[in-house]
Structure formats: C-alpha cells, structure tokens
Design an enzyme around this catalytic site. Structure first.
Site, PDB file in Angstrom:
ATOM      1  N   TYR A 112       0.777  -1.426   0.104  1.00 49.76           N
ATOM      2  CA  TYR A 112      -0.104  -0.054  -0.059  1.00 49.76           C
ATOM      3  C   TYR A 112       0.707   1.086   0.070  1.00 49.76           C
ATOM      4  O   TYR A 112       1.761   1.482   0.646  1.00 49.76           O
ATOM      5  CB  TYR A 112      -1.006   0.051   1.162  1.00 49.76           C
ATOM      6  N   GLU A 200      -3.943   7.531  -3.674  1.00 46.20           N
ATOM      7  CA  GLU A 200      -3.872   6.174  -2.863  1.00 46.20           C
ATOM      8  C   GLU A 200      -3.599   4.889  -3.989  1.00 46.20           C
ATOM      9  O   GLU A 200      -4.481   5.173  -4.864  1.00 46.20           O
ATOM     10  CB  GLU A 200      -5.118   6.010  -2.138  1.00 46.20           C
TER      11      GLU A 200
END
Ligand code: GDP
Ligand code: MN
Length: 389
Positions: A112, A200
C-alpha cells in the site's frame, strides 16, 4: 473532486509512475478490441475493471480476470450497466458506465502507498504499508504500527532518503528498491503539482519478475485549486455524483446529502455544524449539511430550499439563520418565494436572529404560510424533531 481510476493512472503515468498497459472502454465491443490489442502485444491475460467513484470494487464483483478477448468482452457485457454495490456505495450501489481494460501482471506482493493532506500539520504525509490490497482503514484501526509515515516538508519536498526509508521498511528486494523509490518520487510530484488532497495506490505491487507497479489508483483533488487545473477539471464525471449535490454546486451552495429526515438550511459552516449537532441532541437525524454562505441572495435561498425539498426522505425543515451580510428579510423573501413555487407540504421551523430580523418575521407572517417560529436553537431543534416524527 474525485476522478476514475483510469484517469488517475493517466495523470500518474505522465509523471513516470509505472502502471499496467490498458485503456478505458464504454462498450463490450471496445473492451474486445482493447483486449485483442493487449494480448497481441505480450499481455498474458486481461483484467476488466468497473470504473466507479468508490473503492471495494474487487469484493463487490467489479474486477474480473479473462484469458481471451472473447472472455473479456463477455465479462464487460455483464459488468457494464450493473448496479455495483461496495462498502463505499451504500446499499443502492452505483451504475457502471465505464470500464478499464488492462493487462494482468504476475503479482508477487500487494503493498500500500498513499499520500494524504494532514490538516493538523498542514503537510502532505506519505504512508506505506506491507498490508496492501486490504482496506487500509481496517489495518489502521487494528494495527496502526503497520502503517509507516513520512511527513513531507513543503519547502524541500519528498526527499530521497524518505523514499528509501519507506522502501526498505516494506521489505523490498534489492533490485526493487530503485524502481520503488522512483515510483514514490513520481507519485509525490503528481500529488503536489496537481493539488491532490489524496493519492492512494492500493495495491502497489511487486511482480515475480522484479518490477513494481501501481495496480490501482485513486486521486481526490482540492476543489479550491481546480481553477488552476483546467485539464483536471474536465475529468469530472457528474454521473458519479449525487444529483442534488450537482444541482447545489450550480448555485455555489455548500450542500452535502446525508441519511436523516430533517433538512437544515443554515448560513455559515460553523452554525451548520452546530445545527446538525443540536438536531441529533434533540433525537433527530439531519438529512443534509447546507451552508448557503454568508452573502447569499434571495435567489440562492430559493434554490437551496427547492433542493432540500426534492430529497424524498425529508419530513421537516429547520432554517437556522444568523443575519449578518445575509439579512433576515432577504432570507425570508427567498423562503416565501420557494414555498410558493414548490407548494411545501411539510413543516418548516425557523429560528432567525440578526440584521432586519423584525422585517423578516413580518414577511413570514404576511406570507400566509404556517411557518413555525422558534426562539432559541434548542427550541428550534426540539420543534423540528417533533414535527418530523
Ligand atoms: P478495489 O477493490 O476497488 O480497490 O479495486 P483494485 O483495483 O484494488 O482491485 C482489487 C483486487 O483485484 C486487487 O487487490 C488484486 O488482487 C486484483 N487485481 C487487480 N488487477 C489485477 C491483475 O492485473 N492481476 C491479478 N492477478 N489480480 C488483479
Ligand atoms: Mn484498490
């Protein structure tokens, strides 16, 4: 403002972020052609991805793998037009109108990466976690230490040592370090230059052949900075937005739709927040946040009122105005005009204070409508909660 994954990847690719090869498709025929082209150029497989402004598409059935162009076309036909339900769309889901058709990659690890504006420090924060692919909110709640953070000084930008620190902490292999540092640096530049408030990458992947890619991409932009990004502004897809919020934005009203049944019209964001709080304190649920702004005119008030009333869940309205630049008589004219046009059939409670409050009350009294006038905020909240139940 939010944009689609394929649009975010387009922006990121320009800055040198590695993304899988792919293109947007509006129809299953286009999906077939794009797939055929990718497979003819070395793609090992195809992934068909629903494009909606919400995450969790994988779990909701909006991300599917295909081996052939025919299979991709078939999947595209199924996903296009479907009402995709994810934990971010609400139970009614969101209609899929576009797809991203991409090559598949041999995934080794799902990680991530995220850059978000930290309002407490007024700085961008770069986040990284080895727990990619999952909901990062869940990771943050269960194991906050699993998320690494680097605060970025806007004067110097994201520094190479910070990128290296994150890359090492993710446990990347030696040959993946440099490509990862490069990708992170490009991600930061894109975020800062485009005035994004969020960028993101979940998942950020490593492949079995030693490469790194942004497999998913989400970008949200600061609306107040859009005036200096015409190209980004054009990426807006109003089909993805709440129709009432789109309508409100035409009249420069700050309106956000919520789940309750008490509509509120307030001037000033602080007063609007306090009004929502006091409605809940009195046992009710607000149907919206609405700040008509300090300098609203009668026409804006009228439109605001119409928008509130077109929400079918609304059972009562609370108008809470402290007249300053927006004088109370101006507001009263707008409310009466809107009430005439929309033939309101639900109770309206008003709590008015400030400049020209006497004239305002007089206009309401003369109007012939049965408005409920409250003395204090507490009184107003109690009256409107009673009226809505
Ligand atoms: P989201 O669920 O809306 O966040 O959509 P994502 O783009 O993150 O996709 C969800 C999941 O689909 C990812 O975590 C991957 O596991 C899987 N996925 C997406 N693209 C590929 C791909 O190219 N190959 C494989 N094998 N899996 C993929
Ligand atoms: Mn994702």
């Amino acid at each position: 403002m939010k944009i689609h994954e394929y649009q975010a990847k387009g922006i990121l690719a320009k800055y040198g972020v590695a993304v899988p090869r792919g293109e947007m498709a509006n129809t299953k025929e286009e999906a077939f052609e794009i797939s055929k082209h990718l497979l003819a150029n070395g793609a090992k497989g195809i992934v068909v991805k629903a494009q909606i402004h919400a995450g969790g598409r994988g779990k909701g059935g909006g991300v599917k793998l295909a081996k052939t162009a025919e299979e991709a076309e078939q999947l595209a036909g199924k996903i296009l037009g479907m009402q995709l339900v994810t934990h971010q769309t609400g139970p009614q889901g969101q209609k899929v109108q576009r797809l991203l058709i991409e090559e598949t990659l041999p995934i080794e690890r799902e990680l991530y990466l995220g850059i978000v504006l930290d309002r407490a420090t007024s700085k961008l924060v770069f986040m990284a976690s080895a727990a990619g692919g999952m909901e990062i909110e869940e990771v943050a709640a269960k194991d906050p230490n699993a998320i690494l953070k680097e605060t970025i000084d806007p004067a110097v930008g994201f520094e190479p040592f910070q990128a290296r620190k994150l890359a090492f902490a993710l446990g990347l292999k030696p040959e993946q370090l440099n490509p990862a540092v490069q990708l992170m640096t490009a991600l930061y530049r894109a975020t800062a230059e485009a005035d994004a408030s969020l960028c993101e990458i979940n998942p950020f992947i490593t492949t079995t052949d030693g490469r790194v890619f942004a497999l998913d991409a989400k970008m949200t932009f600061d609306d107040n900075a859009l005036f200096r990004h015409k190209d980004i502004k054009e990426l807006r897809d109003i089909a993805e937005e709440d129709p009432l919020e789109v309508e409100a934005s035409k009249y420069s009203l700050n309106y956000i739709r919520l789940d309750g049944n008490i509509a509120c019209m307030v001037n000033g964001a602080g007063l609007a927040m306090a009004t929502m709080d006091i409605i809940q304190y009195a046992g009710g649920m607000p149907a919206n946040f609405l700040d008509v702004g300090g300098g609203a005119n009668a026409e804006q008030v009228e439109h605001a009122f119409e928008i509130l009333l077109s929400d079918k869940n609304v059972k009562a309205v609370l108008i809470n105005i402290f007249g300053g630049i927006l004088r109370v008589d101006t507001l009263a004219k707008g409310v009466v005009e809107a009430a005439r046009k929309t033939k309101i059939g639900i109770p309206v409670v008003l709590r008015l204070e400030g400049t020209n409050v006497e004239q305002g009350r007089e206009i309401l009294k003369q109007s012939g409508f049965n408005f409920l006038v409250a003395e204090t905020m507490k009184d107003a909240a109690e009256k409107v909660v009673r009226a809505a139940t």
